[in-house]
Design an enzyme around this catalytic site. Structure first.
Site: not given
Ligand code: FPP
Length: 241
Positions: A25-27, A29-30, A70, A73-74, A76, A195
């Protein structure tokens, strides 16, 4: 006894978690912190996953299960979902080369039916390519939700026509997507959220939990070793004394 002692963290090879679950998690925000599009965060997240998988294999972890997409996640924006699917295809193609020859067995877990024929084919190909490896198993959870998994298990038990009195915990475990995996010892969740977000809810009954504020794309060797060292310091009683 072998120690992994860089940087400043010591872990013992005798008491490793056999199965680690990771909520990546956190992509988003990064990326936001750097003024980049969210997909840049996912791309760096995919790199972090590759490095962590290789490191876990090197350390001697038996199984790692990562939450990549998840059942929720659909929801989004379509653009992000479409791009995540492209990233998944790319990741799987590269994984054949980059993880396959590192002895990692790659498996997809979850309800794969909604994915495109191209993705399903790529998953099957990558699984077949790595099936004869003998090292760590990397389970990539795709369209995965723990409630959906438990529902799927219940339906498949009912279909097997077993009598109610013969159903026990092992019956349920045999019908989960993780049926071939050892017990889940440790769950790692970066990004500051406290969580489990519908991840491995049956399997986590006695898992140790490790949370950190680090955002997933920044998660590296020191965080992994820190989480494992922390795990090794826990006193696991399983309800006993
Ligand atoms: C949650 O971060 C991350 C995801 C829903 C996707 C995870 C996917 C990867 C790490 C990419 C690599 C994996 C594959 C197999 C393609 P978020 O987007 O919810 O972050 P945020 O909470 O900061 O917005």
């Amino acid at each position: 006894m072998k120690f992994w002692n860089k940087p400043k963290v010591k872990i013992e090879s005798e008491n490793l978690p056999r199965h680690i679950g990771i909520i990546m998690d956190g992509n988003g925000r990064w990326a936001k912190k750097r003024g980049l599009p969210r997909m840049a965060g996912h791309r760096y997240g995919a790199e972090a996953l590759k490095k962590v998988a290789l490191l876990c294999e090197e350390i001697g972890i038996n199984t790692v299960t990562v939450y990549a997409f998840s059942t929720e996640n659909w929801r989004r924006p379509k653009d992000e979902v479409d791009n995540l699917m492209l990233l998944l295809l790319e990741y799987l193609s590269r994984a054949q080369k980059e993880l396959g020859d590192k002895n990692i067995i790659l498996k997809a877990i979850g309800n794969l039916s909604p994915f495109s024929a191209e993705i399903k084919e790529k998953i099957a190909q990558t699984e077949a390519f790595t099936a004869n490896n003998t090292g760590m198993t990397l389970n990539i959870a795709l369209n995965y939700g723990a409630r959906d998994e438990i529902l799927h298990a219940i339906k498949s038990i009912v279909k097997s026509q077993v009598s109610a009195d013969d159903i026990d915990e092992q019956t349920i475990e045999r019908h989960l997507y993780t049926k071939d995996s050892p017990p889940l010892d440790l769950i790692i969740r970066p990004s500051g959220e406290l969580r489990l977000s519908n991840f491995l809810l049956w399997q986590c009954a006695y898992s140790e939990l490790w949370f950190s504020n680090v955002l997933w794309p920044d998660f590296d060797k020191k965080h992994l070793l820190g989480a494992i060292a922390d795990f090794q310091s826990r006193n696991r009683r399983y309800g006993g004394v």
